[in-house]
Design a protein around this motif. Structure first.
Motif, PDB file in Angstrom:
ATOM      1  N   GLN A 182       9.759  28.170   4.520  1.00 38.93           N
ATOM      2  CA  GLN A 182       9.178  26.619   3.693  1.00 38.93           C
ATOM      3  C   GLN A 182       8.484  25.720   5.054  1.00 38.93           C
ATOM      4  OE1 GLN A 182      12.084  23.165   3.784  1.00 38.93           O
ATOM      5  NE2 GLN A 182      12.148  24.224   2.367  1.00 38.93           N
ATOM      6  N   GLN A 183       7.646  25.141   4.794  1.00 42.55           N
ATOM      7  CA  GLN A 183       6.636  24.333   5.638  1.00 42.55           C
ATOM      8  C   GLN A 183       5.484  24.068   5.117  1.00 42.55           C
ATOM      9  OE1 GLN A 183       4.693  26.800   8.592  1.00 42.55           O
ATOM     10  NE2 GLN A 183       2.614  25.420   8.659  1.00 42.55           N
ATOM     11  N   PHE A 184       6.078  22.537   4.957  1.00 43.01           N
ATOM     12  CA  PHE A 184       5.471  21.619   4.581  1.00 43.01           C
ATOM     13  C   PHE A 184       5.466  19.755   4.959  1.00 43.01           C
ATOM     14  CE2 PHE A 184       9.794  20.010   3.126  1.00 43.01           C
ATOM     15  CZ  PHE A 184       9.699  18.470   3.030  1.00 43.01           C
ATOM     16  N   THR A 185       4.222  19.038   5.045  1.00 46.36           N
ATOM     17  CA  THR A 185       4.159  17.734   5.549  1.00 46.36           C
ATOM     18  C   THR A 185       3.773  16.400   4.196  1.00 46.36           C
ATOM     19  OG1 THR A 185       4.229  18.769   7.746  1.00 46.36           O
ATOM     20  CG2 THR A 185       3.496  15.983   7.644  1.00 46.36           C
ATOM     21  N   LEU A 186       4.072  15.640   4.482  1.00 40.82           N
ATOM     22  CA  LEU A 186       3.518  14.181   3.759  1.00 40.82           C
ATOM     23  C   LEU A 186       3.680  13.022   4.142  1.00 40.82           C
ATOM     24  CD1 LEU A 186       2.762  13.400   1.227  1.00 40.82           C
ATOM     25  CD2 LEU A 186       5.477  13.056   0.016  1.00 40.82           C
ATOM     26  N   ALA A 187       2.362  12.875   4.777  1.00 36.44           N
ATOM     27  CA  ALA A 187       2.265  11.227   5.613  1.00 36.44           C
ATOM     28  C   ALA A 187       1.790  10.124   4.171  1.00 36.44           C
ATOM     29  CB  ALA A 187       1.327  11.426   6.107  1.00 36.44           C
ATOM     30  N   ARG A 188       2.586   8.977   4.502  1.00 38.11           N
ATOM     31  CA  ARG A 188       2.126   7.810   3.275  1.00 38.11           C
ATOM     32  C   ARG A 188       1.670   6.991   4.246  1.00 38.11           C
ATOM     33  NH1 ARG A 188       5.664   8.278  -2.212  1.00 38.11           N
ATOM     34  NH2 ARG A 188       3.414   8.267  -2.602  1.00 38.11           N
ATOM     35  N   GLY A 189       0.634   6.007   3.495  1.00 39.10           N
ATOM     36  CA  GLY A 189       0.202   4.324   3.820  1.00 39.10           C
ATOM     37  C   GLY A 189       0.368   3.486   3.183  1.00 39.10           C
ATOM     38  N   ARG A 190       0.942   2.723   3.067  1.00 42.14           N
ATOM     39  CA  ARG A 190       1.014   1.263   2.062  1.00 42.14           C
ATOM     40  C   ARG A 190       0.609  -0.011   2.243  1.00 42.14           C
ATOM     41  NH1 ARG A 190       0.627   5.391  -0.869  1.00 42.14           N
ATOM     42  NH2 ARG A 190       2.545   5.627  -2.513  1.00 42.14           N
ATOM     43  N   TYR A 191      -0.726  -0.460   2.301  1.00 43.10           N
ATOM     44  CA  TYR A 191      -0.706  -1.862   2.399  1.00 43.10           C
ATOM     45  C   TYR A 191      -1.113  -3.060   0.786  1.00 43.10           C
ATOM     46  CZ  TYR A 191      -3.498  -5.801   4.139  1.00 43.10           C
ATOM     47  OH  TYR A 191      -3.288  -7.661   4.711  1.00 43.10           O
ATOM     48  N   ASP A 192      -0.145  -3.942   0.808  1.00 41.05           N
ATOM     49  CA  ASP A 192       0.509  -4.296  -0.055  1.00 41.05           C
ATOM     50  C   ASP A 192      -0.386  -6.615   0.620  1.00 41.05           C
ATOM     51  OD1 ASP A 192       1.383  -3.027  -1.952  1.00 41.05           O
ATOM     52  OD2 ASP A 192       3.456  -3.419  -1.152  1.00 41.05           O
ATOM     53  N   TYR A 193      -1.292  -6.817   0.044  1.00 40.87           N
ATOM     54  CA  TYR A 193      -1.656  -7.979  -0.227  1.00 40.87           C
ATOM     55  C   TYR A 193      -1.186  -8.935  -1.410  1.00 40.87           C
ATOM     56  CZ  TYR A 193      -4.620 -12.342   1.226  1.00 40.87           C
ATOM     57  OH  TYR A 193      -4.763 -13.341   1.223  1.00 40.87           O
ATOM     58  N   ASN A 194      -0.373 -10.123  -0.784  1.00 44.21           N
ATOM     59  CA  ASN A 194       0.316 -10.683  -1.655  1.00 44.21           C
ATOM     60  C   ASN A 194      -0.971 -12.043  -2.224  1.00 44.21           C
ATOM     61  OD1 ASN A 194       3.114  -9.405  -1.153  1.00 44.21           O
ATOM     62  ND2 ASN A 194       3.475 -10.549   0.856  1.00 44.21           N
ATOM     63  N   PHE A 195      -0.886 -11.778  -3.814  1.00 44.22           N
ATOM     64  CA  PHE A 195      -1.982 -13.358  -4.057  1.00 44.22           C
ATOM     65  C   PHE A 195      -0.983 -13.670  -4.489  1.00 44.22           C
ATOM     66  CE2 PHE A 195      -4.139  -9.193  -5.181  1.00 44.22           C
ATOM     67  CZ  PHE A 195      -5.219  -9.447  -4.282  1.00 44.22           C
ATOM     68  N   THR A 196       0.361 -13.920  -4.845  1.00 40.44           N
ATOM     69  CA  THR A 196       1.025 -14.473  -4.803  1.00 40.44           C
ATOM     70  C   THR A 196       2.936 -13.906  -5.014  1.00 40.44           C
ATOM     71  OG1 THR A 196       1.962 -14.015  -7.636  1.00 40.44           O
ATOM     72  CG2 THR A 196       0.599 -16.185  -7.122  1.00 40.44           C
ATOM     73  N   GLU A 197       3.762 -15.202  -4.947  1.00 37.74           N
ATOM     74  CA  GLU A 197       5.280 -14.199  -4.688  1.00 37.74           C
ATOM     75  C   GLU A 197       5.438 -12.381  -5.723  1.00 37.74           C
ATOM     76  OE1 GLU A 197       9.662 -15.283  -4.156  1.00 37.74           O
ATOM     77  OE2 GLU A 197       8.302 -17.131  -5.343  1.00 37.74           O
ATOM     78  N   ARG A 198       4.899 -12.840  -6.536  1.00 39.68           N
ATOM     79  CA  ARG A 198       4.864 -11.969  -7.640  1.00 39.68           C
ATOM     80  C   ARG A 198       3.867 -11.304  -7.182  1.00 39.68           C
ATOM     81  NH1 ARG A 198      10.297 -11.729  -9.938  1.00 39.68           N
ATOM     82  NH2 ARG A 198      11.273 -13.665 -10.230  1.00 39.68           N
ATOM     83  N   PHE A 199       2.698 -11.405  -7.504  1.00 45.68           N
ATOM     84  CA  PHE A 199       2.015 -10.770  -8.119  1.00 45.68           C
ATOM     85  C   PHE A 199       0.911 -10.349  -6.590  1.00 45.68           C
ATOM     86  CE2 PHE A 199       1.149 -12.418 -12.718  1.00 45.68           C
ATOM     87  CZ  PHE A 199       0.974 -11.209 -12.681  1.00 45.68           C
ATOM     88  N   PHE A 200       0.759  -9.277  -6.132  1.00 47.27           N
ATOM     89  CA  PHE A 200       0.182  -8.240  -5.222  1.00 47.27           C
ATOM     90  C   PHE A 200      -1.104  -7.000  -5.468  1.00 47.27           C
ATOM     91  CE2 PHE A 200       3.398  -6.020  -6.001  1.00 47.27           C
ATOM     92  CZ  PHE A 200       3.327  -4.257  -5.261  1.00 47.27           C
ATOM     93  N   GLY A 201      -1.760  -7.207  -3.991  1.00 50.30           N
ATOM     94  CA  GLY A 201      -3.030  -5.940  -4.090  1.00 50.30           C
ATOM     95  C   GLY A 201      -2.516  -4.612  -3.811  1.00 50.30           C
TER      96      GLY A 201
END
Length: 348
Positions: A182-201
């Protein structure tokens, strides 16, 4: 006698300073001392040493006549005003004293959005676990994980990595040999910009390598709008719909029937659920689906669910299950890979 009186006065001042605390005055004349934790949702929350183990008490706004605090802290008003100051008792009842205000300002409790919440909040965890798998390999190995989150009122940035490795001892022709299973690597990056308290990009980047899928590198970059269906202090449920560009390269050396490298566009459907059941107990679950926009039968799915329990301070135990499905895997490889992790770590 004067000397003794002076000493008693000094000791009294020191004791008073040592036990200084926030004080809330109520309409019935009671005064509750402790530490103010938050003010929102129609109530004031504070911890007090007078309850068992420094318990938490919630006080309805309608019962509060005045507040005094012993140290400055960040106060955000519903108007958007953001100041660092302390609560003081004035003729108007509740006021904030702050250099940002050049004096004091009378406030209504209902206009306070938050108290003591830092402008930038960092959190994360480091962990290690036993990592088992079933699918292209059936083995038990070792995995390390790490993640970090930076959160402000305006945006959220997250990065995470998981890497697993296993090596089993086999007997061939009467001799013992070591073989990587077994040999695996997973890297993840996220950026959320809040337009309102509920909606975001949402903007994201995933990088994946898995030797036993013959996957040298899968990079996935995407964007899309998101919506938070539930957002409370203890529970978050949110989803994202968008598009992504995928680039896949496969191992060629030693592969009998090598898979061709691929570049394609996909749609994106993501869902995330986090629930703090109680102090030190969390459930979490994520689902990501990536259907190809060029070939409908080609899609990749990732689903993860886990439970985290604090066992001592910020040290925790983690139990998680992960399923990765690739409808069109590399030649000679299975579509489904299932992993399970049991381990622990430290959160900050």
């Amino acid at each position: 006698m004067r000397i003794r009186t002076g000493w008693f006065a000094l000791i009294g001042c020191l004791v008073a300073t040592a036990v200084a605390a926030d004080v809330v005055e109520l309409k019935n004349g009671d005064r509750i001392s402790g530490d103010i934790v938050d003010i929102k949702g129609g109530s004031l929350t504070m911890t007090t040493p007078y309850l068992p183990k420094g318990g938490v008490i919630n006080i309805d706004f309608s019962q509060v006549t005045a507040i005094q605090s012993d140290k400055p802290q960040r106060v955000v008003l519903t108007s958007g005003e953001d100041v660092t100051g302390r609560f003081v008792r004035t003729a108007d009842g509740v006021s904030i004293e702050s250099p940002d205000l050049h004096g004091t300002k009378s406030v209504q409790l209902a206009t306070i959005e938050s108290v003591g919440v830092p402008a930038v909040k960092w959190s994360g965890a480091l962990g290690a676990s036993l990592n088992g798998s079933a699918g292209n390999t059936q083995t038990l190995g070792f995995a390390i994980t790490g993640d970090a989150t930076r959160e402000t009122k305006q945006d959220v940035s997250r990065v995470g990595v998981r890497s697993g490795y296993a090596q089993n001892q086999l007997t061939r022709n009467g001799q013992k040999v070591e073989e990587t299973t077994q040999q695996f690597t997973l890297a993840r990056g996220r950026y959320d910009y809040n337009f309102t308290e509920r909606f975001f990009g949402d903007v994201f980047l995933d990088l994946e390598n898995d030797r036993f899928k013959d996957l040298n590198l899968r990079s996935r970059f995407g964007v899309g709008p998101g919506y938070r269906f539930i957002k409370t202090d203890t529970m978050v449920l949110q989803g994202v719909l968008g598009v992504a560009y995928v680039h896949e390269t496969y191992r060629k050396s030693g592969v009998t029937n090598p898979q061709d490298d691929k570049d394609y566009a996909t749609a994106v459907g993501s869902e995330e659920f986090r629930w703090t059941i109680a102090d030190g107990q969390k459930l979490y679950q994520t689902l990501d689906v990536y259907p190809s926009l060029q070939k409908g039968s080609d899609f990749v799915l990732h689903i993860e669910a886990g439970y985290r329990q604090n066992i001592w301070g910020d040290f925790f135990m983690d139990l998680a299950a992960i399923d990765d499905y690739d409808h069109l895997p590399a030649n000679g490889r299975k579509s489904n890979d299932f992993k399970y992790l049991l381990g622990g770590g430290y959160s900050f």
